[in-house]
Write a protein that holds these residues in place. Structure first.
Motif, PDB file in Angstrom:
ATOM      1  N   MET A   1       9.202   3.444   4.285  1.00 38.67           N
ATOM      2  CA  MET A   1       8.072   4.011   4.813  1.00 38.67           C
ATOM      3  C   MET A   1       6.835   3.595   4.199  1.00 38.67           C
ATOM      4  N   VAL A   2       5.846   2.850   5.053  1.00 36.71           N
ATOM      5  CA  VAL A   2       4.717   2.525   4.604  1.00 36.71           C
ATOM      6  C   VAL A   2       3.402   3.524   5.072  1.00 36.71           C
ATOM      7  N   ILE A   3       2.847   3.650   4.065  1.00 35.56           N
ATOM      8  CA  ILE A   3       1.666   4.724   4.135  1.00 35.56           C
ATOM      9  C   ILE A   3       0.324   3.985   3.819  1.00 35.56           C
ATOM     10  N   ARG A   4      -0.575   3.892   4.747  1.00 33.75           N
ATOM     11  CA  ARG A   4      -1.807   3.169   4.594  1.00 33.75           C
ATOM     12  C   ARG A   4      -2.919   4.197   4.584  1.00 33.75           C
ATOM     13  N   VAL A   5      -3.712   4.014   3.452  1.00 34.63           N
ATOM     14  CA  VAL A   5      -4.792   4.852   3.197  1.00 34.63           C
ATOM     15  C   VAL A   5      -6.250   4.205   3.512  1.00 34.63           C
ATOM     16  N   THR A   6      -7.083   4.913   4.459  1.00 39.35           N
ATOM     17  CA  THR A   6      -8.346   4.160   4.477  1.00 39.35           C
ATOM     18  C   THR A   6      -9.398   4.926   3.781  1.00 39.35           C
ATOM     19  N   VAL A   7     -10.287   4.438   2.994  1.00 37.26           N
ATOM     20  CA  VAL A   7     -11.131   5.323   2.207  1.00 37.26           C
ATOM     21  C   VAL A   7     -12.585   5.074   3.042  1.00 37.26           C
ATOM     22  N   GLU A   8     -13.389   5.923   3.212  1.00 44.78           N
ATOM     23  CA  GLU A   8     -14.669   5.891   3.658  1.00 44.78           C
ATOM     24  C   GLU A   8     -15.533   6.075   2.771  1.00 44.78           C
ATOM     25  N   PHE A   9     -16.560   5.089   2.844  1.00 41.49           N
ATOM     26  CA  PHE A   9     -17.696   4.775   1.946  1.00 41.49           C
ATOM     27  C   PHE A   9     -19.095   5.160   2.413  1.00 41.49           C
ATOM     28  N   ARG A  10     -19.747   6.130   1.744  1.00 46.91           N
ATOM     29  CA  ARG A  10     -21.279   6.837   2.095  1.00 46.91           C
ATOM     30  C   ARG A  10     -22.004   6.516   0.917  1.00 46.91           C
ATOM     31  N   THR A  66      -8.351  -0.442   0.337  1.00 44.17           N
ATOM     32  CA  THR A  66      -7.173   0.470   0.432  1.00 44.17           C
ATOM     33  C   THR A  66      -6.147  -0.128  -0.541  1.00 44.17           C
ATOM     34  N   PRO A  67      -5.233   0.699  -0.849  1.00 42.30           N
ATOM     35  CA  PRO A  67      -4.154   0.312  -2.097  1.00 42.30           C
ATOM     36  C   PRO A  67      -3.617  -0.995  -1.626  1.00 42.30           C
ATOM     37  N   ASP A  68      -3.434  -1.309  -0.530  1.00 46.73           N
ATOM     38  CA  ASP A  68      -3.225  -2.798   0.009  1.00 46.73           C
ATOM     39  C   ASP A  68      -4.010  -3.887  -0.451  1.00 46.73           C
ATOM     40  N   ASP A 109     -14.702   9.429  -1.019  1.00 47.37           N
ATOM     41  CA  ASP A 109     -13.959  10.408  -1.020  1.00 47.37           C
ATOM     42  C   ASP A 109     -12.654  10.404  -1.707  1.00 47.37           C
ATOM     43  N   ALA A 110     -12.058   9.290  -1.862  1.00 45.47           N
ATOM     44  CA  ALA A 110     -10.728   9.081  -2.591  1.00 45.47           C
ATOM     45  C   ALA A 110     -10.864   7.686  -3.364  1.00 45.47           C
ATOM     46  N   ASN A 111     -10.068   7.664  -4.346  1.00 48.07           N
ATOM     47  CA  ASN A 111      -9.922   6.581  -5.437  1.00 48.07           C
ATOM     48  C   ASN A 111      -8.857   5.672  -4.666  1.00 48.07           C
ATOM     49  N   PRO A 112      -8.900   4.394  -4.171  1.00 51.43           N
ATOM     50  CA  PRO A 112      -8.096   3.380  -3.562  1.00 51.43           C
ATOM     51  C   PRO A 112      -6.922   2.993  -4.763  1.00 51.43           C
ATOM     52  N   TRP A 113      -7.287   2.905  -6.037  1.00 49.78           N
ATOM     53  CA  TRP A 113      -6.761   2.649  -6.870  1.00 49.78           C
ATOM     54  C   TRP A 113      -5.739   3.835  -7.362  1.00 49.78           C
ATOM     55  N   ALA A 114      -5.932   4.964  -6.952  1.00 50.86           N
ATOM     56  CA  ALA A 114      -5.009   6.001  -7.777  1.00 50.86           C
ATOM     57  C   ALA A 114      -3.489   5.866  -7.655  1.00 50.86           C
TER      58      ALA A 114
END
Length: 171
Positions: A1-10, A66-68, A109-114
């Motif tokens: 299962m592949v989970i993709r995370v998108t991070v919004e920058f503001r 993203t983590p990718d 909103d979230a750390n892509p490296w986490a």
């Protein structure tokens, strides 16, 4: 299962914005570098080097963090320079700290490296401290002292050392 995370920058969490690209975060790197020196107590050289790694990652990631893209940067960087795992860990750690700082500042909103696993292992692990011949020589010397020692306490100590060397060579 592949989970993709998108991070919004503001830029400012208090007002609606369209968001900024990762290249817009390059200005944030300088502020983070000052924070690393003055608050976290890193040396100027250490903070400057970490900031260079973060800028390199931001340029590599281009539009999406993203983590990718984090993993892709580590992979590409390692392929280009054949880096040791510890070096890759140091670089990833700098990027992770930078993004964590951006989360605290309200920019991310979230750390892509986490969720990015750190490189493991050690490159070029050293040879054994002693070769098998050297260990055999230590044991032989200790056994010789166990039988030829001047005092009974020296002989007992040498016998214990011989047993210890045998035990250590098997573990």
């Amino acid at each position: 299962m592949v989970i993709r995370v998108t991070v919004e920058f503001r830029v400012d969490s208090g007002r609606a914005t369209r968001g900024i690209s990762l290249t817009g975060l390059l200005d944030q790197v300088e502020a983070w570098e000052v924070y690393a020196r003055e608050v976290e107590g890193h040396s100027p050289a250490h903070a400057s080097q970490a900031a260079r790694w973060v800028r390199s990652w931001l340029r590599h990631a281009r539009e999406h963090a993203t983590p990718d893209t984090c993993v892709a940067w580590l992979r590409d960087m390692t392929r280009k320079a054949a880096l040791r795992p510890q070096t890759s860990r140091n670089r990833a750690s700098a990027c992770r700290r930078f993004c964590g700082w951006l989360v605290v500042q309200g920019v991310l909103d979230a750390n892509p490296w986490a969720s990015v696993p750190m490189p493991r292992g050690r490159a070029r692990q050293g040879a054994d401290a002693f070769t098998d011949e050297q260990v055999a020589s230590l044991i032989a010397q200790a056994e010789r002292m166990a039988t030829e020692g001047r005092k009974p306490s020296d002989r007992a100590s040498a016998a214990n050392r011989a047993n210890l060397y045998r035990f250590l060579s098997l573990t």
